[in-house]
Scaffold this motif. Structure first.
Motif, mmCIF file in Angstrom:
data_model
loop_
_atom_site.group_PDB
_atom_site.id
_atom_site.type_symbol
_atom_site.label_atom_id
_atom_site.label_comp_id
_atom_site.label_asym_id
_atom_site.label_seq_id
_atom_site.Cartn_x
_atom_site.Cartn_y
_atom_site.Cartn_z
ATOM 1 N N ARG A 130 27.603 43.394 26.298
ATOM 2 C CA ARG A 130 28.548 42.447 25.690
ATOM 3 C C ARG A 130 27.913 41.077 25.541
ATOM 4 N NH1 ARG A 130 31.946 38.829 28.856
ATOM 5 N NH2 ARG A 130 31.724 40.419 30.435
ATOM 6 N N ILE A 151 27.305 39.162 21.905
ATOM 7 C CA ILE A 151 27.949 37.880 21.606
ATOM 8 C C ILE A 151 26.902 36.787 21.386
ATOM 9 C CG2 ILE A 151 29.429 36.079 22.583
ATOM 10 C CD1 ILE A 151 31.164 38.424 23.663
ATOM 11 N N GLU A 178 25.668 37.082 17.627
ATOM 12 C CA GLU A 178 26.761 37.375 16.697
ATOM 13 C C GLU A 178 26.397 37.146 15.238
ATOM 14 O OE1 GLU A 178 29.902 33.941 16.455
ATOM 15 O OE2 GLU A 178 29.458 34.341 18.550
ATOM 16 N N VAL A 201 33.328 44.069 24.241
ATOM 17 C CA VAL A 201 33.094 42.992 23.269
ATOM 18 C C VAL A 201 34.414 42.588 22.615
ATOM 19 C CG1 VAL A 201 32.010 42.395 21.054
ATOM 20 C CG2 VAL A 201 30.688 43.617 22.801
ATOM 21 N N CYS A 250 36.365 38.973 22.950
ATOM 22 C CA CYS A 250 36.639 38.139 21.777
ATOM 23 C C CYS A 250 38.127 37.832 21.638
ATOM 24 C CB CYS A 250 36.113 38.813 20.512
ATOM 25 S SG CYS A 250 34.306 38.880 20.454
ATOM 26 N N THR A 292 31.750 36.487 17.478
ATOM 27 C CA THR A 292 31.323 37.538 16.555
ATOM 28 C C THR A 292 32.121 37.525 15.264
ATOM 29 O OG1 THR A 292 32.751 39.254 17.479
ATOM 30 C CG2 THR A 292 30.510 39.073 18.371
#
Length: 176
Positions: free
Chosen positions: A119, A123, A126, A159, A163, A175
């Motif tokens: 993750r 990120i 992105e 992820v 977010c 992202t």
């Protein structure tokens, strides 16, 4: 003179990761761009059952890339121009970062640490999310065992969850 309605050009997309499939698509697109729709129909009729030509079927693997490539070649673009357009549209991380992603994905064990590491890497990169998504999808298709696929899904879920949490906190979703 009456103008005929033309559909919009196909959207640019990444080529398939399978190099044999990409080579077949690139060669076929080049022939079709030069020889026209009748040539494509002939290939589709002759090779319809051949999995190597799945991209000739609507929704088949690589079909979007094939359509885009034929359109661009028919519009006068050169191969080098197409490669440059792909690189601009889908920025890739440097090779050492790409290798790091490969290592993280290969090392996914389902542990919190391995999922968190994936993750964090995604990120942090992105700007390359289209490329990352493409690579993750290809990896998902390449592995056959349930555990490996599940670990990939855990990573993607982490992820997305991260977010959403950032977006709710007002820090942006990341992202995108």
């Amino acid at each position: 003179p009456a103008q005929h309605w033309q559909p919009p050009p196909p959207k640019i997309c990444l080529p398939p990761l399978d190099l044999d499939l990409r080579t077949t698509i690139d060669k076929t697109a080049s022939y079709v761009a030069r020889n026209g729709a009748k040539f494509e129909h002939m290939i589709r009729d002759r090779e319809g059952a051949n999995p190597k030509f799945i991209f000739l079927q609507e929704g088949g693997e690589g079909s979007d890339y094939y359509r885009w490539r034929v359109h661009m070649l028919q519009s006068g673009s050169l191969d080098a121009d197409l490669e440059q357009q792909i690189l601009v549209a889908f920025p890739q991380p440097p090779p050492e970062d790409a290798q790091e992603l490969n290592n993280l994905v290969a090392g996914l064990s389902g542990s919190k640490d391995s999922i968190r590491a994936l993750r964090t890497w995604i990120i942090a990169h992105e700007e390359s999310i289209e490329w990352i998504s493409h690579r993750m999808h290809a990896r998902f298709r390449a592995v056959e065992d349930f555990s490996s696929r599940l670990h990939l899904m855990y990573g993607v879920n982490d992820v997305l969850h991260h977010c959403l949490k950032r977006a709710k906190e007002g820090g942006g979703g990341g992202t995108g």
